[in-house]
Design a protein around this motif. Sequence first.
Motif, PDB file in Angstrom:
ATOM      1  N   LYS A 371     -26.666 -41.582  84.841  1.00 37.89           N
ATOM      2  CA  LYS A 371     -27.814 -41.237  85.693  1.00 37.89           C
ATOM      3  C   LYS A 371     -28.380 -42.485  86.372  1.00 37.89           C
ATOM      4  N   ILE A 372     -28.095 -43.645  85.783  1.00 37.65           N
ATOM      5  CA  ILE A 372     -28.576 -44.906  86.365  1.00 37.65           C
ATOM      6  C   ILE A 372     -27.566 -45.353  87.415  1.00 37.65           C
ATOM      7  N   THR A 373     -27.966 -45.312  88.669  1.00 41.72           N
ATOM      8  CA  THR A 373     -27.072 -45.622  89.785  1.00 41.72           C
ATOM      9  C   THR A 373     -27.489 -46.924  90.476  1.00 41.72           C
ATOM     10  N   PRO A 374     -26.612 -47.510  91.286  1.00 40.00           N
ATOM     11  CA  PRO A 374     -26.917 -48.795  91.925  1.00 40.00           C
ATOM     12  C   PRO A 374     -28.062 -48.749  92.943  1.00 40.00           C
ATOM     13  N   ALA A 375     -28.265 -47.605  93.596  1.00 38.93           N
ATOM     14  CA  ALA A 375     -29.236 -47.565  94.706  1.00 38.93           C
ATOM     15  C   ALA A 375     -30.638 -48.040  94.315  1.00 38.93           C
ATOM     16  N   PRO A 376     -31.237 -47.556  93.224  1.00 39.93           N
ATOM     17  CA  PRO A 376     -32.580 -48.039  92.856  1.00 39.93           C
ATOM     18  C   PRO A 376     -32.594 -49.528  92.519  1.00 39.93           C
ATOM     19  N   VAL A 377     -31.512 -50.012  91.942  1.00 36.57           N
ATOM     20  CA  VAL A 377     -31.432 -51.435  91.603  1.00 36.57           C
ATOM     21  C   VAL A 377     -31.462 -52.278  92.873  1.00 36.57           C
ATOM     22  N   ILE A 378     -30.724 -51.845  93.865  1.00 37.54           N
ATOM     23  CA  ILE A 378     -30.704 -52.568  95.148  1.00 37.54           C
ATOM     24  C   ILE A 378     -32.065 -52.481  95.822  1.00 37.54           C
ATOM     25  N   GLN A 379     -32.699 -51.318  95.748  1.00 31.50           N
ATOM     26  CA  GLN A 379     -34.023 -51.148  96.351  1.00 31.50           C
ATOM     27  C   GLN A 379     -35.064 -52.055  95.697  1.00 31.50           C
ATOM     28  N   ASP A 380     -34.845 -52.407  94.440  1.00 25.39           N
ATOM     29  CA  ASP A 380     -35.771 -53.274  93.726  1.00 25.39           C
ATOM     30  C   ASP A 380     -35.537 -54.746  94.042  1.00 25.39           C
ATOM     31  N   GLY A 381     -34.590 -55.030  94.957  1.00 26.62           N
ATOM     32  CA  GLY A 381     -34.401 -56.390  95.436  1.00 26.62           C
ATOM     33  C   GLY A 381     -33.288 -57.180  94.789  1.00 26.62           C
ATOM     34  N   PHE A 382     -32.531 -56.602  93.899  1.00 26.42           N
ATOM     35  CA  PHE A 382     -31.416 -57.327  93.275  1.00 26.42           C
ATOM     36  C   PHE A 382     -30.262 -57.443  94.259  1.00 26.42           C
ATOM     37  N   GLN A 383     -29.587 -58.593  94.209  1.00 26.57           N
ATOM     38  CA  GLN A 383     -28.507 -58.868  95.154  1.00 26.57           C
ATOM     39  C   GLN A 383     -27.282 -59.441  94.441  1.00 26.57           C
ATOM     40  N   GLY A 384     -26.114 -59.270  95.081  1.00 24.00           N
ATOM     41  CA  GLY A 384     -24.884 -59.867  94.576  1.00 24.00           C
ATOM     42  C   GLY A 384     -24.579 -59.489  93.146  1.00 24.00           C
ATOM     43  N   ALA A 385     -24.229 -60.519  92.337  1.00 28.96           N
ATOM     44  CA  ALA A 385     -23.864 -60.295  90.932  1.00 28.96           C
ATOM     45  C   ALA A 385     -25.042 -59.785  90.119  1.00 28.96           C
ATOM     46  N   GLU A 386     -26.260 -60.022  90.602  1.00 29.73           N
ATOM     47  CA  GLU A 386     -27.440 -59.551  89.873  1.00 29.73           C
ATOM     48  C   GLU A 386     -27.470 -58.030  89.765  1.00 29.73           C
ATOM     49  N   ILE A 387     -26.875 -57.370  90.767  1.00 29.83           N
ATOM     50  CA  ILE A 387     -26.908 -55.898  90.786  1.00 29.83           C
ATOM     51  C   ILE A 387     -26.219 -55.336  89.551  1.00 29.83           C
ATOM     52  N   GLN A 388     -25.000 -55.811  89.267  1.00 31.51           N
ATOM     53  CA  GLN A 388     -24.250 -55.297  88.123  1.00 31.51           C
ATOM     54  C   GLN A 388     -24.929 -55.655  86.804  1.00 31.51           C
ATOM     55  N   THR A 389     -25.502 -56.863  86.729  1.00 30.25           N
ATOM     56  CA  THR A 389     -26.189 -57.280  85.508  1.00 30.25           C
ATOM     57  C   THR A 389     -27.383 -56.382  85.216  1.00 30.25           C
ATOM     58  N   GLU A 390     -28.183 -56.124  86.241  1.00 32.04           N
ATOM     59  CA  GLU A 390     -29.361 -55.280  86.063  1.00 32.04           C
ATOM     60  C   GLU A 390     -28.972 -53.824  85.814  1.00 32.04           C
ATOM     61  N   LEU A 391     -27.906 -53.385  86.487  1.00 31.71           N
ATOM     62  CA  LEU A 391     -27.422 -52.021  86.295  1.00 31.71           C
ATOM     63  C   LEU A 391     -27.004 -51.807  84.835  1.00 31.71           C
ATOM     64  N   SER A 392     -26.293 -52.778  84.287  1.00 30.94           N
ATOM     65  CA  SER A 392     -25.867 -52.688  82.890  1.00 30.94           C
ATOM     66  C   SER A 392     -27.059 -52.719  81.948  1.00 30.94           C
ATOM     67  N   ARG A 393     -28.064 -53.567  82.262  1.00 34.32           N
ATOM     68  CA  ARG A 393     -29.248 -53.658  81.408  1.00 34.32           C
ATOM     69  C   ARG A 393     -29.977 -52.316  81.349  1.00 34.32           C
ATOM     70  N   ARG A 394     -30.148 -51.680  82.498  1.00 28.65           N
ATOM     71  CA  ARG A 394     -30.852 -50.407  82.542  1.00 28.65           C
ATOM     72  C   ARG A 394     -30.051 -49.308  81.839  1.00 28.65           C
ATOM     73  N   ARG A 395     -28.743 -49.334  82.034  1.00 26.05           N
ATOM     74  CA  ARG A 395     -27.898 -48.331  81.374  1.00 26.05           C
ATOM     75  C   ARG A 395     -27.943 -48.497  79.858  1.00 26.05           C
ATOM     76  N   GLN A 396     -27.944 -49.732  79.395  1.00 23.80           N
ATOM     77  CA  GLN A 396     -27.999 -49.975  77.948  1.00 23.80           C
ATOM     78  C   GLN A 396     -29.319 -49.489  77.368  1.00 23.80           C
ATOM     79  N   LYS A 397     -30.377 -49.641  78.117  1.00 24.81           N
ATOM     80  CA  LYS A 397     -31.680 -49.172  77.652  1.00 24.81           C
ATOM     81  C   LYS A 397     -31.674 -47.654  77.500  1.00 24.81           C
ATOM     82  N   VAL A 398     -31.070 -46.975  78.472  1.00 25.22           N
ATOM     83  CA  VAL A 398     -30.975 -45.514  78.422  1.00 25.22           C
ATOM     84  C   VAL A 398     -30.075 -45.075  77.271  1.00 25.22           C
ATOM     85  N   ILE A 399     -28.968 -45.795  77.071  1.00 24.26           N
ATOM     86  CA  ILE A 399     -28.047 -45.467  75.972  1.00 24.26           C
ATOM     87  C   ILE A 399     -28.751 -45.599  74.626  1.00 24.26           C
ATOM     88  N   ALA A 400     -29.534 -46.667  74.465  1.00 23.78           N
ATOM     89  CA  ALA A 400     -30.253 -46.872  73.199  1.00 23.78           C
ATOM     90  C   ALA A 400     -31.213 -45.723  72.921  1.00 23.78           C
TER      91      ALA A 400
END
Length: 420
Positions: A371-400
């Motif tokens: 359910k955690i997709t890249p679009a909101p991460v990009i809208q929050d200002g993350f760029q480049g490699a930061e996008i995947q890092t933040e995407l993984s962080r949010r997904r891990q939070k949801v998984i927990a």
Amino acid sequence: MRIYLVGGAVRDRILSIKGKDRDYCVEGATPEDLLRLGYRQVGHDFPVFIHPKTGEEYALCRTERKSGHGYNGFVCDFSPDISITEDLKRRDLTINAIAEDEHGNLVDPLNGAQDIANRILRHAGPAFSEDPLRVLRLARFYARFFRMGFRVAPETEKLCTEMAASGELEALTPERIWLETEKALSTDNPEQYFIFLEKTGALKCVMPDIAALHGIPEPPDFHPEGTVFDHTMLTLREISRITRNPVTRFAMLTHDFGKLETPPESLPRHEKHTEKGAPRIRAMAAALKIPSLYRDFAVKISENHSYTRLNSKDPAILDRVFFKMGGYKKPENIFILAECLTADFRGRDKKTPEHFTQSYNLVYLFNQARKITPAPVIQDGFQGAEIQTELSRRRQKVIAAAQEWLKRFWKEQGISEELF
């Protein structure tokens, strides 16, 4: 010129099976006769012709004489004086050596119809041993008809064992080995193909890594069936009850290749075997020229088929599994992984619970994570490699959070989420 329906079409009709192909054999004709009637020739060494209207295959009656090593070492004679009976006698199995004329009368010189009634797979004659490919074909027919109660005649099994010991199977090309194996993987009981080949000694000639699994012990407390080969066959049986997809079935055939790398002093335990199987799978795929679709998915399953304590695993590990399986782009891969985990769990010679909760857990955790997709991460200002890092962080939070929900859910159901 006389035309007969032959082989599998006749066999399947007797078995009341709806066959796909209808092949014909022509007695008393030459290639020129068929060409004059508008047939199109597609074979040269032993002419096969395509009917101008139906597109079905017609072959001239022929006999074969061994002239060299392997399955290509034959000289064919297709002169017009060769009878349908002579043609049938050179075939592989008695159940495939039956013809039917235009009036529905059977030509059955080897009593194949009786062997069908008795559910016996029997070699047609001494010429069987001249073609090593017939051992694999027999194993494939055994896998296909196992559910109908067919068994291999003792004398035929003995002959296959002798052929394997002679080294004749080493002449088989990778393409032919894989073609028969891929067909076997699509049968109702593909595990019987490998079991028969292992029993006769043929498996070590054509797929040595699978044969080697037979000599590797499993922990008796969890795998009382004995060896990795035994477990693999049970797992292949279970996945075949779930799906007919040969790619998934092949993945379960090779899922424990990492156990081939276990040091002898560590046996029967297999620490971190999921990390060790990929090179073996790739080597086998290269040796047999197995398509990359099979190879790549088998590697994914080999590396990610652990199902222990999913509700307590580090969310980062689960996120990595979902990513390595390609699940965020192809969600069906995770659902297939869940099927494989179920087959792996049930592929043991011991009573298992009716419900395997971990497959449900895996799919639930993944559905929350995706359910955690890249679009909101990009809208929050993350760029480049930061996008995947933040995407993984949010997904891990949801998984927990999903893991905690599952723990409460299964506790309310009175089912422990711990398998061991």
